[in-house]
Design a protein around this motif. Structure first.
Motif, PDB file in Angstrom:
ATOM      1  N   SER B  29      55.137 -28.589 -11.286  1.00  0.00           N
ATOM      2  CA  SER B  29      54.149 -28.721 -12.304  1.00  0.00           C
ATOM      3  C   SER B  29      53.793 -30.158 -12.836  1.00  0.00           C
ATOM      4  O   SER B  29      52.893 -30.300 -13.420  1.00  0.00           O
ATOM      5  CB  SER B  29      54.540 -27.849 -13.419  1.00  0.00           C
ATOM      6  OG  SER B  29      55.761 -28.300 -14.145  1.00  0.00           O
ATOM      7  N   ILE B  30      54.672 -30.987 -12.280  1.00  0.00           N
ATOM      8  CA  ILE B  30      54.401 -32.351 -12.392  1.00  0.00           C
ATOM      9  C   ILE B  30      53.589 -32.964 -11.349  1.00  0.00           C
ATOM     10  O   ILE B  30      53.983 -32.834 -10.382  1.00  0.00           O
ATOM     11  CB  ILE B  30      55.789 -33.252 -12.545  1.00  0.00           C
ATOM     12  CG1 ILE B  30      56.737 -32.908 -13.803  1.00  0.00           C
ATOM     13  CG2 ILE B  30      55.428 -34.945 -12.904  1.00  0.00           C
ATOM     14  CD1 ILE B  30      58.051 -33.521 -13.566  1.00  0.00           C
ATOM     15  N   PRO B  31      52.300 -33.302 -11.903  1.00  0.00           N
ATOM     16  CA  PRO B  31      51.541 -33.697 -10.772  1.00  0.00           C
ATOM     17  C   PRO B  31      52.117 -34.968  -9.669  1.00  0.00           C
ATOM     18  O   PRO B  31      52.756 -35.731 -10.224  1.00  0.00           O
ATOM     19  CB  PRO B  31      50.152 -34.436 -11.337  1.00  0.00           C
ATOM     20  CG  PRO B  31      50.160 -33.762 -12.760  1.00  0.00           C
ATOM     21  CD  PRO B  31      51.786 -33.459 -13.020  1.00  0.00           C
TER      22      PRO B  31
ATOM     23  N   SER C 222      50.713 -30.526 -17.671  1.00  0.00           N
ATOM     24  CA  SER C 222      50.264 -31.043 -16.319  1.00  0.00           C
ATOM     25  C   SER C 222      48.937 -31.876 -16.590  1.00  0.00           C
ATOM     26  O   SER C 222      48.534 -32.667 -15.785  1.00  0.00           O
ATOM     27  CB  SER C 222      49.927 -30.048 -15.522  1.00  0.00           C
ATOM     28  OG  SER C 222      49.557 -28.894 -16.081  1.00  0.00           O
TER      29      SER C 222
END
Lengths: 128, 428, 479
Positions: B29-31, C222
């Motif tokens: 979920s962390i780009p 996000s």
């Protein structure tokens, strides 16, 4: 149920006429949401309040809320019994659990508030 | 890696349960563009190596000189049982007692701490601690503003100048008017310190009456050990008493952790910041303790809370309670008497210097030396004495002024030797 | 159990040698009328009293303590030991105040300097300051830094701070204590900040935006880069609430995500003890924009000597010295021991442990939001509540099973909320035992809900009457 002779706000205060003055309290829904009420802070008699001004405060074990003046006016009396027995608000929110009375009220302001039917409908949107 | 117990096999098996192919998947979920590449953090070292390294750093610090340095923070004796009891991990590895049934140890201890501080200050309510002496002054100022609905704060000259600076920093964006003096007209409070930063002992009873006549509160910043002897904030008519709690069993620790103490009258308790413990019963009537008046606090009232404080200094409050329990009723008086008597003994030996204080002092006093205090202090350091606080370093006096503190730990021999050394250093 | 005041028999614990100077008293008018009624007990009385009290507590050393948002990880004993070194523990803070004395505290100043550098590096910030004494104090400091920035730029119209509805209560409280109005923005159905609503709320009056990331739903925001760009487009600064840094340490850095200012919770991420409510420690970190305003005085290095300097634009002192210095010593030891790879493993295992619990419990308890989580998993006990068993009852039942309960009824955005944060220091057997207990309780909801209302029954007291406590306000035994 919500008495038909009273008017209501979206913050769950009620207001009703009593002779020349208007009595203010919080609704049955509000007291139920708060749970056991442990403390009530009342305004000074003689204080002039604007519509929607924070006028009293109510605390339970798990929550706290401000009570707003439903209309502009001057505080003419407060329910001193609540200082000793805040549970009166839980037991009888529309009666012995009243908070304060307002004088110098322009009666037309009440027309802007909800009636019992509108308030009961409004409560459906509040969930639990 | 020590402290992280999972083996490779366990990681694999837990990932299977989760349904993830790799640890990396869990961070999906962390780009990707935001993931960290490298950082300048050194590789880990063993417990042995880290302990050694910190040991070498620690011995570069001087804790052996004979100490006359105070300025709000004092070298008092701490009985061994304080550290022994505070080291019980049932206390120090617990957190805020949100679940009272399994936190009665914490809750009863805080109730007992509140009791000790109420008895010490002659006031009715205490909170479970604030951060330190300076932030307690800020909290007392904003509490006074809530009680009186006024926005002016008057600061008396007796207040520690560092507390004053901290008050100004904290209140910088609040639109509060902070003025010097003791005129309570139109003010939320007048803040005094007793003994003063320079050690002078006063009776603020009249000022309390003037404050009340003007609708203002009196806030007294006190030195806990001094209350083994001197008139209490409550007896003077103070509405809020605050203190730096370091002198109650807290090691000097280069500035912390200490604790901020606050006590008040019943009429003001609902405007008090911080956690408060109250006594109650369970369904079977057994006595127990809970956090109470929580509706004042940030986790319930959010932006309308009395303060933003959440974590406090509870373990330091426990230290203070254990320390006071070990000293006891007589012991605190004896410590205060020893501090005062030894300071007076030293004062008499410093005839070559001028006393700056304009009244009686407790265990700390300021002298004006024939030469710059910093120079004299440097010379004394070479002889094994921490001579005191040159007042110019905190912007509280002239270049030649030195603030000297004496605790119960100083012996007559040390006092004699110090007086002689200070005379030699400042007159030659 | 008796209060220590109820055990007084006129005994003494500590005694002192006879005075070696003449006894002197202050003038009568300045004396207290009668001595404070402190305990009169023996040393063993004191030791037993507090030892017994300690046994009425649970802590991380004795119990799994998955209190969400609080990161109750193991507190290493090595850190306790180094903080007790006399060279740190007995050091007078005013040694730093006086130039002539600074040579006598070089080891401590070096530690402050190095720790502030490491904290900044770990979070991708330009610098950090260890003065703030707790997390909320760090928040207040951060908001004061934002205020100083806007004052300096003449942004006098900015009077509002935006916080999401899922924020810790300290965020809006800190913004208000610092003099700002608070504007709340809602979360969307995925549990993240609703970017459309955020855009609507954002305007030229907004001074700052306070975010927790991952947020209190245990989810990574996000859209964070977009939120940062939007905030910066109106010259609003972005604040990072470091409560949940344990989830991302070594994976990504707040500074790289676009945050301008943050606080660290040394008692959460860096393994220092929670001390039954404190002392914690809440250093602030800042990026380029807020660098000139950091609290002072700052420790600076001149060749191989450390000294103090007050930067020209500093907001000033937020603490008298270096905050909770002895807590900072512990955190420094923690960072040095784990180092580069160890710190990266902290977040990996914190996240895996939380997802493991989520995977094992999601059949019996309803996750508040779909998908994997970060370092904590959030459930709603609404289905159980419909059967008469509330989050509170589940928490109390867990106490009887030998576990400290998770955080309940927070965040406020999730009804009947159970917020579980296992941390990386727990082993698989402990997680399994906790999950087994939770599943057993879920069965009891179906078969014997009344048994859960009676819990806890294994503790020294049962559920306590909080209404009585609030009404009677017995908060001290006065004489």
């Amino acid at each position: 149920m919500n008495p038909s002779e009273l008017r209501y706000t979206e913050d769950h205060e009620w207001i009703g006429r009593e002779g020349d003055v208007y009595v203010v309290g919080i609704t049955d829904f509000a007291q139920d949401q708060l749970g056991d009420i442990t403390f009530i802070e009342l305004p000074a008699v003689g204080r002039a309040v604007k519509k929607h001004e924070e006028t009293a405060a109510v605390e339970s074990v798990k929550a706290a809320g401000d009570v707003y003046a439903p209309v502009a006016g001057t505080v003419t009396a407060v329910n001193e019994a609540l200082e000793r027995e805040p549970e009166l608000v839980n037991q009888d929110p529309f009666g012995k659990g009243w908070f304060f009375k307002l004088g110098d009220v322009d009666a037309a302001q009440l027309e802007e508030l909800m009636d019992a039917a509108a308030y009961t409908k409004f409560l459906e949107t509040c969930g639990d | 890696m020590s402290w992280i117990p999972a083996t490779e096999t366990e990681r694999r098996s837990m990932l299977d349960t989760v349904g993830a192919a790799s640890l990396e998947d869990l961070f999906a979920s962390i780009p990707a563009a935001l993931r960290m590449q490298s950082w300048d953090v050194p590789p880990g070292r063993s417990e042995m190596a880290v302990s050694e390294y910190l040991g070498r750093l620690s011995v570069k610090n001087d804790v052996c000189s004979v100490n006359f340095l105070g300025g709000g923070y004092y070298d008092h004796f701490i009985p061994a049982a304080v550290d022994a009891l505070i080291s019980r991990s049932e206390f120090y590895t617990a957190y805020t007692p949100y679940q009272p049934e399994c936190s009665q140890g914490t809750l009863q201890a805080i109730y007992e701490y509140q009791t000790a501080l109420c008895r010490l200050t002659d006031l009715e309510f205490a909170n479970a601690s604030l951060y330190d002496g300076g932030t307690a002054v800020f909290e007392a100022a904003t509490m006074s503003m809530r009680v009186t609905r006024r926005e002016k704060v008057v600061v008396h000259e007796s207040l520690n100048p560092v507390y004053r600076k901290m008050l100004e920093t904290h209140a910088a964006n609040l639109g509060v008017e902070i003025v010097s003096g003791e005129n309570p007209e139109g003010a939320a409070c007048v803040i005094v310190q007793n003994p003063s930063f320079l050690g002078t002992v006063r009776d603020f009873t009249n000022l309390a009456a003037q404050c009340h006549a003007a609708g203002a509160l009196l806030v007294v910043s006190f030195y806990p050990v001094s209350l083994g002897m001197i008139k209490t904030p409550g007896a003077m008519g103070a509405d809020i008493a605050v203190a730096e709690g370091q002198s109650l069993g807290q090691p000097l620790g280069f500035g912390g952790p200490y604790l901020g103490i606050m006590t008040t009258r019943k009429e003001c308790v609902r405007k008090m910041p911080g956690r408060i413990v109250g006594q109650t019963v369970d369904a079977e009537g057994r006595r127990g303790f809970v956090l109470t008046l929580q509706a004042r606090e940030q986790h319930i009232r959010r932006e309308k809370a009395m303060s933003n404080i959440c974590s406090n200094q509870a373990l330091c409050a426990l230290r203070a309670l254990v320390h006071l329990s070990l000293l006891g009723k007589a012991g605190l008086q004896e410590v205060a008497t020893a501090c005062h008597s030894k300071a007076e003994y030293l004062k008499k030996k410093l005839g070559f210097a001028q006393i700056v204080n304009d009244g009686p002092t407790f265990n700390e006093f300021a002298v004006r030396l024939p030469k710059k205090a910093g120079e004299a202090a440097a010379k004394l350091l070479a002889k094994g004495f921490l001579a005191g606080l040159p007042l110019a370093s905190v912007g509280a006096g002239q270049d030649n002024d030195l603030l000297i503190a004496v605790t119960e730990k100083r012996t007559r021999e040390e006092l004699d030797a110090f007086a002689a050394a200070l005379e030699e250093a400042s007159c030659n | 159990m008796q209060l220590i005041y109820e055990k007084c028999r006129g005994r003494r614990a500590v005694t002192f040698d006879a005075l070696d100077v003449p006894e002197v008293k202050l003038p009568e008018a300045l004396l207290r009328e009668k001595p404070a009624e402190l305990p009169e007990v023996s040393e063993l009385d004191v030791v037993r009293h507090f030892t017994h009290l300690s046994k009425r507590n649970v802590g991380v050393d004795s119990h799994f303590y998955p209190l969400g948002s609080c990161t109750m990880k193991y507190n290493p004993k090595m850190a306790e030991a180094v903080a007790a070194y006399p060279g740190f523990a007995w050091l007078h803070p005013h040694l730093s105040t006086v130039p002539e004395y600074q040579a006598k505290c070089q080891g401590a100043l070096a530690l402050v300097y190095e720790l502030e550098r490491l904290l900044a590096e770990i979070a991708g910030m330009k610098a950090s300051c260890i003065q703030p004494i707790a997390g909320a104090h760090g928040e207040l400091t951060g908001v004061l830094l934002i205020a100083a920035y806007h004052r300096d730029r003449g942004n006098t119209h900015k009077d509002t701070i935006i916080v999401p509805d899922s924020a810790h209560g300290t965020n809006p409280a800190s913004a208000a204590i610092a003099g700002y109005k608070v504007l709340q923005v809602p979360s969307n159905a995925q549990g993240l900040v609703d970017v459309e609503k955020f855009k609507e709320a954002l305007n030229d009056r907004v001074a700052g935006v306070m975010l927790t990331c991952p947020n209190t739903h245990g989810l990574f925001e996000s859209n964070i880069r977009e939120i940062a760009e939007l905030a910066h487009s109106v010259d609003a600064l972005l604040y990072y609430d470091g409560a949940n840094l344990n989830a991302i340490i070594g994976q990504c850095r707040p500074g790289d995500l676009g945050f301008d200012v943050m606080h660290y919770n040394l008692h959460k991420t860096f393994g220092t003890p929670h001390g039954m409510g404190g002392p914690g420690s809440g250093p602030v970190g800042v990026g380029e924009r807020l660098l000139p305003y950091l609290p002072g005085p700052r420790v600076v290095k001149h060749e191989d000597r450390y000294a103090l300097e007050m930067p020209e634009k500093s907001i000033g002192r937020i603490a008298a010295f270096f905050g909770n210095f002895l807590i900072a010593v512990r955190a420094f030891a923690y960072i040095l021991h784990l180092g580069d790879e160890g710190l990266r493993d902290v977040s990996r295992m914190a996240v895996l442990n939380a997802n493991y619990i989520l995977a094992r419990l999601k059949g019996a308890y309803k996750p508040a939001y779909p998908g994997t989580c970060m370092h904590e998993c959030v459930f709603t006990a609404s289905p159980q509540a419909a059967q008469g068993v509330h989050a509170l009852d589940i928490a109390k039942a867990l106490i009887d099973c030998g576990f400290h309960p998770p955080t309940i009824y927070f965040p406020l955005t999730v009804k009947e909320c159970l917020m579980i944060e296992p941390t990386e220091t727990e082993n698989k057997e402990t997680l399994d035992a906790f999950c087994d207990a939770m599943l057993e309780i879920a069965k009891l909801v179906e078969t014997n809900p009344d048994s859960l209302h009676a819990a806890p029954v294994t503790t020294p007291v049962g559920r306590l009457d909080e209404v009585k406590a609030a009404k009677e306000l017995n908060c001290a035994k006065l004489q």
